[in-house]
Design an enzyme around this catalytic site. Structure first.
Site, PDB file in Angstrom:
ATOM      1  N   ARG A  41     -12.286  20.118  46.538  1.00  0.00           N
ATOM      2  CA  ARG A  41     -11.038  19.529  45.883  1.00  0.00           C
ATOM      3  C   ARG A  41     -10.040  19.097  46.841  1.00  0.00           C
ATOM      4  O   ARG A  41      -9.291  18.410  46.107  1.00  0.00           O
ATOM      5  CB  ARG A  41     -10.787  21.104  44.911  1.00  0.00           C
ATOM      6  CG  ARG A  41     -11.439  21.193  43.742  1.00  0.00           C
ATOM      7  CD  ARG A  41     -10.814  22.179  42.811  1.00  0.00           C
ATOM      8  NE  ARG A  41     -11.526  21.884  41.611  1.00  0.00           N
ATOM      9  CZ  ARG A  41     -11.456  22.762  40.560  1.00  0.00           C
ATOM     10  NH1 ARG A  41     -10.775  23.898  40.630  1.00  0.00           N
ATOM     11  NH2 ARG A  41     -11.803  22.542  39.287  1.00  0.00           N
ATOM     12  N   LYS A 203     -22.406  28.836  27.912  1.00  0.00           N
ATOM     13  CA  LYS A 203     -21.727  29.048  26.695  1.00  0.00           C
ATOM     14  C   LYS A 203     -21.750  27.990  25.694  1.00  0.00           C
ATOM     15  O   LYS A 203     -21.227  26.880  26.092  1.00  0.00           O
ATOM     16  CB  LYS A 203     -20.448  29.609  27.171  1.00  0.00           C
ATOM     17  CG  LYS A 203     -20.420  30.985  27.698  1.00  0.00           C
ATOM     18  CD  LYS A 203     -18.784  31.454  27.574  1.00  0.00           C
ATOM     19  CE  LYS A 203     -18.960  32.877  28.368  1.00  0.00           C
ATOM     20  NZ  LYS A 203     -18.294  33.151  29.472  1.00  0.00           N
ATOM     21  N   GLY A 356     -17.995  22.570  36.353  1.00  0.00           N
ATOM     22  CA  GLY A 356     -17.958  23.153  37.808  1.00  0.00           C
ATOM     23  C   GLY A 356     -19.292  23.618  38.400  1.00  0.00           C
ATOM     24  O   GLY A 356     -19.581  23.135  39.523  1.00  0.00           O
ATOM     25  N   GLY A 379     -13.601  21.824  32.764  1.00  0.00           N
ATOM     26  CA  GLY A 379     -12.639  21.908  31.365  1.00  0.00           C
ATOM     27  C   GLY A 379     -12.073  20.709  30.982  1.00  0.00           C
ATOM     28  O   GLY A 379     -12.351  20.291  30.053  1.00  0.00           O
TER      29      GLY A 379
HETATM   30  P1  ADP Z   1     -20.716  24.567  33.832  1.00  0.00           P
HETATM   31  O1  ADP Z   1     -19.817  25.171  35.009  1.00  0.00           O
HETATM   32  O2  ADP Z   1     -21.321  23.391  34.763  1.00  0.00           O
HETATM   33  O3  ADP Z   1     -19.825  23.892  32.781  1.00  0.00           O
HETATM   34  P2  ADP Z   1     -21.677  26.854  32.925  1.00  0.00           P
HETATM   35  O4  ADP Z   1     -20.411  27.555  33.397  1.00  0.00           O
HETATM   36  O5  ADP Z   1     -21.696  26.645  31.404  1.00  0.00           O
HETATM   37  O6  ADP Z   1     -21.662  25.245  33.736  1.00  0.00           O
HETATM   38  O7  ADP Z   1     -22.927  27.559  32.977  1.00  0.00           O
HETATM   39  C1  ADP Z   1     -23.370  27.860  34.510  1.00  0.00           C
HETATM   40  C2  ADP Z   1     -24.145  29.204  34.729  1.00  0.00           C
HETATM   41  O8  ADP Z   1     -25.058  29.381  33.647  1.00  0.00           O
HETATM   42  C3  ADP Z   1     -24.679  29.257  35.978  1.00  0.00           C
HETATM   43  O9  ADP Z   1     -23.899  30.378  36.591  1.00  0.00           O
HETATM   44  C4  ADP Z   1     -26.187  29.450  35.658  1.00  0.00           C
HETATM   45  O10 ADP Z   1     -26.747  30.367  36.532  1.00  0.00           O
HETATM   46  C5  ADP Z   1     -26.021  30.028  34.203  1.00  0.00           C
HETATM   47  N1  ADP Z   1     -27.323  30.062  33.535  1.00  0.00           N
HETATM   48  C6  ADP Z   1     -28.008  28.755  33.096  1.00  0.00           C
HETATM   49  N2  ADP Z   1     -29.253  29.042  32.803  1.00  0.00           N
HETATM   50  C7  ADP Z   1     -29.230  30.274  32.607  1.00  0.00           C
HETATM   51  C8  ADP Z   1     -30.297  31.286  32.056  1.00  0.00           C
HETATM   52  N3  ADP Z   1     -31.486  30.675  31.528  1.00  0.00           N
HETATM   53  N4  ADP Z   1     -30.070  32.505  32.037  1.00  0.00           N
HETATM   54  C9  ADP Z   1     -28.959  32.903  32.648  1.00  0.00           C
HETATM   55  N5  ADP Z   1     -27.965  32.238  33.204  1.00  0.00           N
HETATM   56  C10 ADP Z   1     -27.944  30.879  33.185  1.00  0.00           C
HETATM   57 MG    MG Z   2     -19.031  27.427  34.952  1.00  0.00          MG
END
Ligand code: ADP
Ligand code: MG
Length: 400
Positions: A41, A203, A356, A379
């Site tokens: 960053r 989520k 992220g 976000g």
């Molecule tokens: P981003 O930060 O890219 O928006 P998220 O925060 O929504 O993504 O999700 C990332 C997290 O989801 C990671 O820590 C990853 O390990 C977890 N994750 C992805 N698939 C699974 C799964 N099948 N079971 C548990 N955790 C998962």
């Molecule tokens: Mg995340």
């Protein structure tokens, strides 16, 4: 062209020797020993800083770090960023604080040409997250113009991201924010087809708006990660000990009904021993996850299907890892999609990764430079794609 005035729109003469108050997002991860864990960053702001130094403006930087809750907390000090910033920008860096103090104001006036001033964490101040007017005025005294380059914080209406621009003009987008908006605007406008989107991560509830907004324009929607578990569960499939977002089952059912048949869910999964912290991965059909196991990545057949669809795309947007990529045993789904995105890019597709953890996964695969754009703000990127606006961008001067 982006909808806001940018740093490059300002005549160089108007910048020379002026104090440019730059909101940056140095909310970096800190290692246990207190050092900066990932300088990404900080490095992302170098184009703006070099630009300002070259036109002989004086950069004065505001940022938050962590969630100190409106009071000083040494664990959230920006001091560890100083050497990293100095190295990245190739300029001496002075450090002062608190950001609303007379000392900071004096430091902004005393800053010599060619140097950068970094001020202490804005969230040490009670008014920051309340977007307090008095604090906004105090921030505004620190500069002769305002530059918004904290893309990752533009979805927050705080004193240093929004309030300050009410009292300090010109207020323009920095080079990072400009590049981010340009990439995301391209997805919001007419896109080359097929337009493929991939969603994963944890989520649904947090992401529902952007899912909706992009999915109704996409030609193919690939779902992986824990998000896929929730979609599979919404179809009535048993998932053993997998992570499923129970409160989103209705939403998932509703989305599936509307997105079929463009939606792809995994046909096979990598399931780990839930008791043993996900050890011992086995490949199982998506409707046959054993009772005592958790689905932690997409399976090999799904990987190939998704990779092929990504390679066929002319436009690609991806948010959310395909699995628990932090564990080597469950990283291959995410890596395969990252590689497919890089291949698509090479053959002329426009590819954007936002989020992220998604950005981190692409970086760890060594592919950041192989896709068209990796957003520095999860976000913020999602909110912009969902609504087409961000408070920290709307606060700036309109493009003339
Ligand atoms: P981003 O930060 O890219 O928006 P998220 O925060 O929504 O993504 O999700 C990332 C997290 O989801 C990671 O820590 C990853 O390990 C977890 N994750 C992805 N698939 C699974 C799964 N099948 N079971 C548990 N955790 C998962
Ligand atoms: Mg995340």
């Amino acid at each position: 062209m982006v909808s806001r005035r940018t740093l490059r729109d300002l005549p160089e003469l108007e910048l020379r020797e002026r104090r440019a108050l730059v909101r940056v997002d140095y909310n970096v991860p800190l290692a246990p020993d207190g050092a900066v864990g990932d300088p990404g960053r900080v490095e992302a702001t170098v184009p703006t800083l070099r630009y300002l130094l070259e036109v002989e403006a004086r950069p004065i930087l505001l940022s938050h770090l962590g969630r100190p809750g409106g009071a000083p907390d040494p664990r959230c000090s920006l001091a560890p960023v100083v050497p990293v910033l100095s190295q990245a920008a190739g300029a001496p860096v002075r450090f002062a604080g608190p950001a609303d103090s007379e000392e900071a104001l004096q430091a902004s006036r005393d800053l010599p040409a060619g140097s950068i001033l970094l001020l202490e964490n804005t969230r040490f101040l009670a008014g920051e997250t309340r977007n307090d007017e008095e604090l906004s005025r105090r921030f505004a005294r620190l500069g002769d113009l305002f530059v918004q380059d904290a893309f990752g914080s533009t979805h927050r209406a705080h004193a240093s991201t929004v309030g300050v621009a009410r009292f300090l003009r010109p207020a323009v987008a920095g080079l990072l924010v400009e590049a981010e908006l340009r990439a995301l605007d391209a997805l919001l406008g007419e896109v080359e087809r097929p337009f493929v989107v991939a969603f994963g991560g944890a989520k649904i509830a947090d992401k529902i708006e952007v899912l909706e907004g992009l999915a109704h324009r996409a030609d193919a929607i690939l779902v992986g990660g824990a998000m896929a578990n929730t979609f599979l569960a919404a179809r009535g499939v048993g998932l053993g000990r997998s992570m499923v977002e129970e409160e989103s089952l209705d939403v998932a059912r509703d989305l599936l009904a509307r997105w079929e048949p463009r939606t792809r869910l995994p046909t096979d999964l990598l399931a780990g021993d839930a008791e043993a912290g996900g050890r011992d991965p086995v490949v199982v059909p998506a409707d046959a996850v054993p009772e005592d196991r958790a689905a932690l990545d997409i399976g090999p057949r799904t990987r190939e299907t998704y990779a092929e669809l990504v390679r066929q795309g002319r436009t690609f947007f991806w948010n959310g890892p395909m699995g628990l990529f932090e564990h080597e045993a469950y990283a291959e789904g995410t890596r395969t999609v990252a590689r497919a995105a890089a291949e698509a890019t090479l053959s002329g597709a426009f590819t954007v990764v936002g989020g992220g953890d998604s950005a981190r996964a692409v970086r760890e695969a060594g592919l950041s430079a192989s896709v068209s754009h990796v957003s520095t703000g999860g976000g913020a990127a999602l909110e912009y794609l969902a609504r087409g606006s961000l408070p920290g961008v709307d606060a700036l001067d309109p493009a003339s």
